[in-house]
Write a protein that holds these residues in place. Structure first.
Motif, mmCIF file in Angstrom:
data_model
loop_
_atom_site.group_PDB
_atom_site.id
_atom_site.type_symbol
_atom_site.label_atom_id
_atom_site.label_comp_id
_atom_site.label_asym_id
_atom_site.label_seq_id
_atom_site.Cartn_x
_atom_site.Cartn_y
_atom_site.Cartn_z
ATOM 1 N N GLN A 73 27.730 41.076 22.434
ATOM 2 C CA GLN A 73 27.629 41.335 23.871
ATOM 3 C C GLN A 73 27.168 40.085 24.619
ATOM 4 N N LEU A 74 26.182 39.396 24.068
ATOM 5 C CA LEU A 74 25.663 38.199 24.714
ATOM 6 C C LEU A 74 26.714 37.093 24.750
ATOM 7 N N ALA A 75 27.437 36.922 23.658
ATOM 8 C CA ALA A 75 28.506 35.917 23.626
ATOM 9 C C ALA A 75 29.581 36.241 24.670
ATOM 10 N N GLY A 76 29.868 37.507 24.859
ATOM 11 C CA GLY A 76 30.846 37.907 25.872
ATOM 12 C C GLY A 76 30.392 37.578 27.280
ATOM 13 N N HIS A 77 29.133 37.876 27.586
ATOM 14 C CA HIS A 77 28.604 37.566 28.919
ATOM 15 C C HIS A 77 28.588 36.061 29.164
ATOM 16 N N LEU A 78 28.174 35.302 28.146
ATOM 17 C CA LEU A 78 28.124 33.850 28.306
ATOM 18 C C LEU A 78 29.523 33.251 28.422
ATOM 19 N N SER A 79 30.482 33.821 27.709
ATOM 20 C CA SER A 79 31.870 33.343 27.821
ATOM 21 C C SER A 79 32.420 33.584 29.221
ATOM 22 N N ALA A 80 32.118 34.745 29.772
ATOM 23 C CA ALA A 80 32.561 35.044 31.137
ATOM 24 C C ALA A 80 31.880 34.110 32.137
ATOM 25 N N LEU A 81 30.593 33.850 31.922
ATOM 26 C CA LEU A 81 29.867 32.919 32.784
ATOM 27 C C LEU A 81 30.450 31.514 32.664
ATOM 28 N N LEU A 82 30.835 31.129 31.468
ATOM 29 C CA LEU A 82 31.465 29.822 31.250
ATOM 30 C C LEU A 82 32.790 29.726 32.005
ATOM 31 N N ALA A 83 33.577 30.791 31.996
ATOM 32 C CA ALA A 83 34.856 30.796 32.715
ATOM 33 C C ALA A 83 34.643 30.628 34.218
ATOM 34 N N VAL A 84 33.653 31.321 34.756
ATOM 35 C CA VAL A 84 33.363 31.202 36.190
ATOM 36 C C VAL A 84 32.810 29.805 36.497
ATOM 37 N N THR A 85 32.000 29.284 35.596
ATOM 38 C CA THR A 85 31.468 27.931 35.781
ATOM 39 C C THR A 85 32.593 26.906 35.787
ATOM 40 N N ASP A 86 33.563 27.074 34.881
ATOM 41 C CA ASP A 86 34.723 26.171 34.871
ATOM 42 C C ASP A 86 35.516 26.271 36.180
ATOM 43 N N ALA A 87 35.641 27.484 36.703
ATOM 44 C CA ALA A 87 36.345 27.665 37.975
ATOM 45 C C ALA A 87 35.589 26.974 39.103
ATOM 46 N N LEU A 88 34.277 27.071 39.089
ATOM 47 C CA LEU A 88 33.473 26.394 40.109
ATOM 48 C C LEU A 88 33.560 24.878 39.966
ATOM 49 N N ARG A 89 33.620 24.404 38.727
ATOM 50 C CA ARG A 89 33.747 22.961 38.496
ATOM 51 C C ARG A 89 35.043 22.414 39.065
#
Length: 134
Positions: A33-49
């Motif tokens: 579950q934690l890896a899933g949340h962090l992966s989603a956060l990483l995707a949004v972070t990449d979009a913001l970048r």
């Protein structure tokens, strides 16, 4: 009045048999579950970048990728290729929510490194969202 039970209970007959499917421990479920949340956060972070290149977002993306890799046992996370379009305030709001979910799971899992990272990301996205709306 009542007829006595003449057969063995289903529960007692199944208790001695092994199951056909594997069971995961609570810790394994929380890791997933934690890896899933962090992966989603990483995707949004990449979009913001892609919208607003910044060193802070680059460093956060690398730290998030490291944690996802650790939680997945060495499996590298899939990185998003963002188009560079979108509403930065909405993306910061989404990232804030994802970081909050990651913080809750990290706290229940007692993962201090991820909890600190998630709290830092929540603060950063909250400040960026406020600045984007102002």
């Amino acid at each position: 009045m009542y007829e006595p039970i003449r057969t063995k209970s289903v529960h007692s007959t199944m208790a001695g048999t092994t199951s056909d499917f594997p069971h995961r421990s609570r810790e394994e479920e929380l890791d997933i579950q934690l890896a899933g949340h962090l992966s989603a956060l990483l995707a949004v972070t990449d979009a913001l970048r892609s919208l607003q290149p910044a060193e802070d977002l680059d460093a956060a993306a690398e730290r998030l990728a490291e944690q996802v890799t650790r939680l997945r046992g060495g499996g590298t996370p899939v990185r998003a290729v963002a188009s560079g379009t979108g509403d930065s305030a909405a993306l910061h709001e989404r990232a804030h929510a994802l970081a909050g979910r990651a913080l809750v799971v990290a706290a229940s899992r007692a993962d201090t490194a991820v909890a600190i990272l998630a709290a830092e990301r929540m603060d950063a996205h909250s400040a960026a969202r406020s600045a984007a709306l102002a």
